[in-house]
Design a protein around this motif. Structure first.
Motif, PDB file in Angstrom:
ATOM      1  N   ASP A 127       0.854  -1.181   0.000  1.00 48.91           N
ATOM      2  CA  ASP A 127       0.000   0.000   0.000  1.00 48.91           C
ATOM      3  C   ASP A 127       0.891   1.232   0.000  1.00 48.91           C
ATOM      4  OD1 ASP A 127      -2.703   1.380   0.738  1.00 48.91           O
ATOM      5  OD2 ASP A 127      -1.256   2.089   2.239  1.00 48.91           O
ATOM      6  N   GLU A 128       0.542   2.246  -0.798  1.00 48.35           N
ATOM      7  CA  GLU A 128       1.406   3.423  -0.931  1.00 48.35           C
ATOM      8  C   GLU A 128       1.655   4.132   0.403  1.00 48.35           C
ATOM      9  OE1 GLU A 128      -0.885   2.821  -3.280  1.00 48.35           O
ATOM     10  OE2 GLU A 128       0.321   2.696  -5.139  1.00 48.35           O
ATOM     11  N   MET A 129       0.629   4.220   1.253  1.00 50.28           N
ATOM     12  CA  MET A 129       0.820   4.875   2.546  1.00 50.28           C
ATOM     13  C   MET A 129       1.762   4.064   3.429  1.00 50.28           C
ATOM     14  SD  MET A 129       0.365   7.412   4.501  1.00 50.28           S
ATOM     15  CE  MET A 129      -1.025   8.377   3.891  1.00 50.28           C
ATOM     16  N   ARG A 130       1.632   2.748   3.381  1.00 51.61           N
ATOM     17  CA  ARG A 130       2.523   1.922   4.185  1.00 51.61           C
ATOM     18  C   ARG A 130       3.965   2.061   3.706  1.00 51.61           C
ATOM     19  NH1 ARG A 130       2.820  -4.684   4.587  1.00 51.61           N
ATOM     20  NH2 ARG A 130       4.436  -4.770   6.190  1.00 51.61           N
ATOM     21  N   SER A 160       5.213   4.587   2.199  1.00 50.29           N
ATOM     22  CA  SER A 160       5.634   5.927   2.592  1.00 50.29           C
ATOM     23  C   SER A 160       6.136   5.941   4.029  1.00 50.29           C
ATOM     24  CB  SER A 160       4.462   6.901   2.438  1.00 50.29           C
ATOM     25  OG  SER A 160       4.773   8.157   3.011  1.00 50.29           O
ATOM     26  N   LYS A 161       5.433   5.284   4.917  1.00 51.93           N
ATOM     27  CA  LYS A 161       5.836   5.243   6.323  1.00 51.93           C
ATOM     28  C   LYS A 161       7.153   4.480   6.499  1.00 51.93           C
ATOM     29  CE  LYS A 161       1.212   5.838   8.243  1.00 51.93           C
ATOM     30  NZ  LYS A 161       0.108   5.258   9.030  1.00 51.93           N
ATOM     31  N   ASP A 165       2.753  10.072   3.601  1.00 49.29           N
ATOM     32  CA  ASP A 165       2.143  10.669   2.420  1.00 49.29           C
ATOM     33  C   ASP A 165       2.116   9.614   1.324  1.00 49.29           C
ATOM     34  OD1 ASP A 165       1.453  12.063   0.143  1.00 49.29           O
ATOM     35  OD2 ASP A 165       2.842  13.721   0.483  1.00 49.29           O
ATOM     36  N   SER A 166       0.932   9.258   0.880  1.00 54.22           N
ATOM     37  CA  SER A 166       0.827   8.216  -0.140  1.00 54.22           C
ATOM     38  C   SER A 166       1.544   8.600  -1.430  1.00 54.22           C
ATOM     39  CB  SER A 166      -0.649   7.909  -0.430  1.00 54.22           C
ATOM     40  OG  SER A 166      -1.323   9.060  -0.887  1.00 54.22           O
ATOM     41  N   ASP A 167       1.685   9.912  -1.692  1.00 51.22           N
ATOM     42  CA  ASP A 167       2.414  10.335  -2.884  1.00 51.22           C
ATOM     43  C   ASP A 167       3.884   9.916  -2.814  1.00 51.22           C
ATOM     44  OD1 ASP A 167       0.325  11.401  -4.269  1.00 51.22           O
ATOM     45  OD2 ASP A 167       0.704  13.486  -3.694  1.00 51.22           O
ATOM     46  N   GLY A 226       4.875   7.270  -1.289  1.00 46.05           N
ATOM     47  CA  GLY A 226       4.822   5.838  -1.582  1.00 46.05           C
ATOM     48  C   GLY A 226       4.784   5.587  -3.078  1.00 46.05           C
ATOM     49  N   LYS A 227       3.989   6.396  -3.788  1.00 44.87           N
ATOM     50  CA  LYS A 227       3.935   6.278  -5.250  1.00 44.87           C
ATOM     51  C   LYS A 227       5.282   6.619  -5.869  1.00 44.87           C
ATOM     52  CE  LYS A 227      -0.978   7.472  -5.441  1.00 44.87           C
ATOM     53  NZ  LYS A 227      -1.962   8.505  -5.840  1.00 44.87           N
TER      54      LYS A 227
END
Length: 433
Positions: free
Chosen positions: A313-316, A318-319, A325-327, A329-330
């Motif tokens: 998951d992008e938020m995961r 990112s963390k 920020d999910s961006d 992660g992307k």
């Protein structure tokens, strides 16, 4: 019950983690509990804190277990059962010094013969033993008949009595030897299946002999997994090579899910190359695991790691990278074309947020670009952002492209800026500083 029995004498290696994972999978399939037994009886070799590190890694890899026991806590049982064997004349005091035994080993080697205990102390009278003040060990008498067992992967094995030998079960300080402690502990905790690496295959007959001598009749299934070898060298992964310790690989940015995926994949028939351990529980067949050495290829692990990162998951993600920020992660996934670990991705993102020094020969243009970006309004679209810079700096063409890429990413190559910009547009004040 199954057990995973690591020793706190060094970093956990891939072989050990593979054993832990397969023990966990099989315990779930058999609906039996998994016990963690810290084999800490060799106090001189134990490293402080390694037991906690082992448990933390098991937690990191989501390996569930019922309880943790320390082998040293069972000392009273080891000694009690040894005394029982001695009272039944199934074990005896041995006064042979380590120096004398070493001489016999050297002599056997020089004569190109295997070393076996010569039985000198086995025939000592009770009176002689009672009157001897010398330090002694305790040896179990060798079996009277052949010890046979079946390994579910490797087939049938038989060991003649002289091969099992009258081996030590208690040392001079009356702490247990490895094989004796393992055999007693497996009895105490009602272990039904033992899964370990093939280096312990030769220990099996001795451990069976201990249980037989103690009149323990429950059958234990044995599975000895083949060793892991380095695909480049053809040699077994060394327990001393930190490059292949689990801790090192995690620190290098390999996801636990990817490492677990690869270790279970090695030498195993799988319906798909990429899977989770939960999925493996549904189809894994321990009897179909290869019984020959399996090859570890770091490049293959990298490719599997790339897939597992892409599935996060992008938020995961990112963390994991230090943001929320999910961006970001992307953005991390955008770098998967040139990076295969979390560490490599993070280094690229860290470079984006690092201070950049002007390029030699283009100091004026660099500073103009920097000032323009810092004073620019928020611009959502990359093409509009680029046009704004052209209108306010007169920079254009390759010079603009190269300077803009450098001031944003810190590099002169990589993913398209048009793909990167939408994901970092909210951070331009932090990036261009």
């Amino acid at each position: 019950m199954l057990r995973f029995a690591p020793s706190p004498i060094g970093n956990m290696q891939l072989n050990s983690l593979r054993v832990a994972l397969i023990n966990y999978i099989v315990s779930k399939q058999l609906n039996e509990e998994l016990l963690i037994r810290i084999e800490d009886i060799d106090k001189e070799k134990n490293i402080e804190g390694k037991d906690k590190e082992i448990l933390e890694l098991l937690s990191l890899f989501s390996i569930e277990y019922k309880t943790v026991i320390y082998q040293s806590e069972n000392l009273k049982y080891h000694q009690k059962m040894a005394m029982q064997l001695m009272s039944q004349k199934k074990a005896f005091s041995c006064f042979c010094s380590d120096e004398k035994l070493e001489e016999l080993r050297i002599e056997a080697k020089e004569n190109d013969k295997p070393y076996y205990y010569d039985g000198f102390c086995e025939t000592l009278s009770d009176e002689t033993v009672l009157n001897c003040n010398a330090p002694f060990t305790v040896r179990i008498k060798k079996p009277e008949s052949t010890i046979s067992f079946t390994d579910l992967l490797k087939g049938d094995f038989s060991y003649e009595p002289f091969m099992v030998d009258s081996f030590r079960i208690l040392k001079h300080d009356k702490t247990p030897t490895y094989d004796y402690a393992c055999a007693v502990d497996d009895m105490l905790y009602d272990i039904s299946t033992i899964i370990r690496t093939e280096e312990y295959l030769s220990n099996t007959a001795k451990q069976i002999h201990v249980r037989n001598t103690l009149n323990y009749t429950k059958n234990i299934d044995y599975i000895h997994l083949p060793k892991i070898i380095n695909v480049k060298t053809g040699e077994a992964l060394s327990t001393l090579d930190e490059l292949y310790s689990v801790k090192h690989l995690v620190e290098e940015g390999f996801l636990p899910s990817a490492i677990a995926n690869y270790l279970v994949l090695l030498g195993t028939e799988t319906p798909t190359e990429i899977f989770t351990i939960e999925e493996a529980i549904e189809w894994f067949d321990i009897k179909k695991v290869s019984n020959t050495p399996v090859e570890f290829d770091i490049e293959k692990l990298k490719s599997i790691n790339t897939v597992h990162i892409s599935k996060l998951d992008e938020m995961r993600l990112s963390k994991i990278l230090g943001f929320a920020d999910s961006d970001i992660g992307k953005l991390g996934k955008l770098f998967l074309e040139e990076a295969s670990t979390i560490k490599e991705i993070k280094s690229k993102i860290d470079l984006i947020f690092s201070s950049k020094t002007p390029l030699e020969g283009f100091e004026k243009e660099f500073n103009n670009l920097k000032d323009c970006i810092l004073t620019a309004p928020f611009i959502d679209d990359f093409k509009l952002f680029e046009n704004y810079i052209i209108d306010n700096t007169e920079l254009k063409g390759d010079l603009l492209s190269n300077l803009l890429r450098y001031i944003i990413t810190g590099t002169n190559s990589g993913a398209n800026l048009s793909d990167i910009y939408p994901l970092i547009k909210n951070y331009m004040g932090e990036i261009v500083k």
